[in-house]
Structure formats: C-alpha cells, structure tokens
Design an enzyme around this catalytic site. Structure first.
Site, PDB file in Angstrom:
ATOM      1  N   ILE A  96      -1.562  12.478 -16.310  1.00  0.00           N
ATOM      2  CA  ILE A  96      -2.472  12.237 -15.405  1.00  0.00           C
ATOM      3  C   ILE A  96      -2.087  12.748 -13.968  1.00  0.00           C
ATOM      4  O   ILE A  96      -1.079  12.584 -13.699  1.00  0.00           O
ATOM      5  CB  ILE A  96      -2.746  10.617 -15.118  1.00  0.00           C
ATOM      6  CG1 ILE A  96      -3.000  10.052 -16.904  1.00  0.00           C
ATOM      7  CG2 ILE A  96      -3.571  10.194 -14.397  1.00  0.00           C
ATOM      8  CD1 ILE A  96      -4.570  10.334 -17.221  1.00  0.00           C
ATOM      9  N   ASN A 111     -11.426  19.966 -16.587  1.00  0.00           N
ATOM     10  CA  ASN A 111     -10.595  19.485 -17.917  1.00  0.00           C
ATOM     11  C   ASN A 111     -11.473  19.568 -19.096  1.00  0.00           C
ATOM     12  O   ASN A 111     -12.906  19.593 -18.798  1.00  0.00           O
ATOM     13  CB  ASN A 111      -9.845  18.232 -17.735  1.00  0.00           C
ATOM     14  CG  ASN A 111      -9.295  17.458 -18.924  1.00  0.00           C
ATOM     15  OD1 ASN A 111      -8.280  18.245 -19.264  1.00  0.00           O
ATOM     16  ND2 ASN A 111      -9.773  16.334 -19.390  1.00  0.00           N
ATOM     17  N   HIS A 113     -12.183  17.780 -22.749  1.00  0.00           N
ATOM     18  CA  HIS A 113     -11.553  16.563 -23.633  1.00  0.00           C
ATOM     19  C   HIS A 113     -12.305  16.789 -24.722  1.00  0.00           C
ATOM     20  O   HIS A 113     -13.472  17.085 -25.205  1.00  0.00           O
ATOM     21  CB  HIS A 113     -12.014  15.401 -22.700  1.00  0.00           C
ATOM     22  CG  HIS A 113     -11.644  14.048 -23.490  1.00  0.00           C
ATOM     23  ND1 HIS A 113     -10.199  13.568 -23.597  1.00  0.00           N
ATOM     24  CD2 HIS A 113     -12.303  13.289 -24.359  1.00  0.00           C
ATOM     25  CE1 HIS A 113     -10.237  12.593 -24.543  1.00  0.00           C
ATOM     26  NE2 HIS A 113     -11.438  12.210 -24.906  1.00  0.00           N
TER      27      HIS A 113
HETATM   28  C1  GRF Z   1      -7.487  20.403 -26.929  1.00  0.00           C
HETATM   29  O1  GRF Z   1      -8.340  19.647 -28.179  1.00  0.00           O
HETATM   30  C2  GRF Z   1      -8.184  19.857 -25.968  1.00  0.00           C
HETATM   31  O2  GRF Z   1      -9.437  19.117 -25.892  1.00  0.00           O
HETATM   32  C3  GRF Z   1      -7.177  18.593 -25.462  1.00  0.00           C
HETATM   33  O3  GRF Z   1      -6.077  18.828 -26.059  1.00  0.00           O
HETATM   34  C4  GRF Z   1      -5.981  19.878 -26.891  1.00  0.00           C
HETATM   35  C5  GRF Z   1      -5.237  20.967 -26.387  1.00  0.00           C
HETATM   36  O4  GRF Z   1      -5.271  22.245 -27.328  1.00  0.00           O
HETATM   37  N1  GRF Z   1      -7.137  18.122 -24.028  1.00  0.00           N
HETATM   38  P1  GRF Z   1      -4.548  23.619 -26.980  1.00  0.00           P
HETATM   39  O5  GRF Z   1      -3.409  23.012 -26.444  1.00  0.00           O
HETATM   40  O6  GRF Z   1      -5.486  24.300 -25.899  1.00  0.00           O
HETATM   41  O7  GRF Z   1      -4.677  24.260 -28.210  1.00  0.00           O
END
Ligand code: GRF
Length: 234
Positions: A96, A111, A113
């Site tokens: 965070i 970001n 998610h």
């Molecule tokens: C992804 O699923 C993203 O949505 C979440 O963390 C994961 C990161 O995956 N915040 P990567 O490191 O981009 O492979």
C-alpha cells in the site's frame, strides 16, 4: 514522445512482460524508465534485466517507515526520468502506498487488480471470487488513491467461472485478460484520452484529446457476458 513510465513489481512480472512486449512490438507508446521491486527475488527484475531495462530493488525492510520507503521510491522514479508527465504502473506490486507517494504522482498511478472491483479487494481476489461461487469474475485497472483497490475504474474485463473452480483455475483465465487490458489502459493514458470526473473515468474518442470531447460510447447494451449461458428462447 513516448509516455515515460515506471513499473512497480513484487512477483512474477507477467503484466510487466505484457507491457514490455507491447512496447517492443510498437503497439504501446511508452518507455519504461525504471522497474522497481520491493522484493529481491522478484522474477519481474529478471525480466527487466533480460530486456536491458533500468531496475532498482528497494527493500521496504531497509526503511524506518512506510513514508521513508515511499520517498525513496519517489526519488528513484523521478531520477529515472518519470517526471511531471510520466505514469506509475503498479503491476503486481504488493504494498500500500502512502500520501507521500500519491502526492508526488497525483492521478498518475494505476494498478491492476484480479477481480471486478469493488468486489473482492485485497491480495486474494481470484480465490475469494472463486470460493464465493461467482459465475462471472474478472479484473480491473484503476487509478490508485489512498484506499486499497478503490480508485476510479479505467477498464474492466470479465470471464466466466464454473461451479467448483478454485483460484488456481480462475487466476490464469483472468491473467490472460489482464495482459490485454493493462497495456490498453496505459495506451489510453499515453494518448491523453482518460478524463477523470469524480469516480468516473471517461475514455475520449481517439484523435480528440481535448477536454469535453465525446467519449468512447460503445453500445454497452450490445455487450453481455452471461454465465452459465442462456438457453434457446431466453
Ligand atoms: C496479477 O494477477 C495482478 O492482478 C495482481 O497480482 C498479480 C501479479 O501478477 N495484482 P504478475 O506479477 O504481473 O505476473
């Protein structure tokens, strides 16, 4: 001029890879000035090395406070060339950030998610959705504000979820779409086509970057994902 970006990672970096690939193939008009990780062993840093990108590992455990760590990240990002016109991309960054960070990059932090916010915020979005028994899951790209997984939504993508599937099955299905919507959101930003009005983010029609222009108005009613699929006559 390409959009200067800094990409923050904590893990595998597959979203970073999708951004690198799009830049290298010429479909994303951005330049990665720095990859930052708060984890020494993050594979995202290996990806940066493989592509000759500047990177920095900043261990949050080396700083006396969250604010001091954030200031160190701000300094590194600005020094790398992500100035007043750059964008900070959180690609699986599992921390965070404070107002120190957000104040330095106001409305310039996005970001991704792996859930359809505001449902299932937090670090287990995929498995929380699967365990809840949803029929439709997905991912969200949003601007980052002071609250976790809360800022104005830029784009979302939805996928079906079968009864009994868990996060290990659903996660990769969502990730495939993450790798498409994240670069798309960055490209819209690079073209100055995102207009934030309160909680709403309007995407302006291409080629009309000034404020007040019409937004992309694809007919939402013609788009529908229904799962399980409707049968004949319904
Ligand atoms: C992804 O699923 C993203 O949505 C979440 O963390 C994961 C990161 O995956 N915040 P990567 O490191 O981009 O492979």
């Amino acid at each position: 001029m390409s959009l200067p970006i800094a990409v923050l990672v904590s893990g595998s970096g597959s979203n970073l890879q999708s951004i690198i690939d799009r830049i290298e193939e010429g479909t994303l008009d951005a330049e990665i000035k720095l990859v930052v990780s708060n984890k020494a062993g993050a594979y995202g840093i290996e990806r940066a090395k493989k592509h000759g990108l500047p990177y920095k590992v900043l261990l949050h455990t080396d700083y006396r406070s969250r604010e001091a760590f954030d200031q160190a990240m701000v300094d590194a990002i600005v020094e790398a060339g992500v100035g007043d016109d750059g964008l900070v991309v959180m690609a699986g960054f599992m921390r965070i950030v404070t107002t120190i960070f957000l104040g330095a990059f106001e409305n310039r932090v996005i970001n991704i998610h792996p859930a359809l916010l505001p449902s299932f915020p937090g670090v287990h979005g995929q498995s929380d959705a699967a365990d809840y028994g949803v029929k439709i899951a997905g991912c969200t790209v949003h601007f980052v504000d002071e609250e976790m997984d809360h800022g104005p939504v830029i784009i979302q993508a939805a996928v079906p979820c079968q009864a009994g599937e868990d996060g290990n099955v659903l996660g990769p299905r969502i990730l495939k779409l993450e790798h498409r919507v994240f670069p798309q959101a960055i490209q819209w930003y690079a073209e100055n086509r995102l207009n934030i009005e309160g909680r709403h983010v309007n995407v302006r029609v291409a080629g009309k970057p000034c404020a007040g222009q019409p937004t992309v108005d694809t007919e939402p009613k013609t788009y529908a994902l229904v799962w399980p699929p409707l049968e004949e006559g319904f």
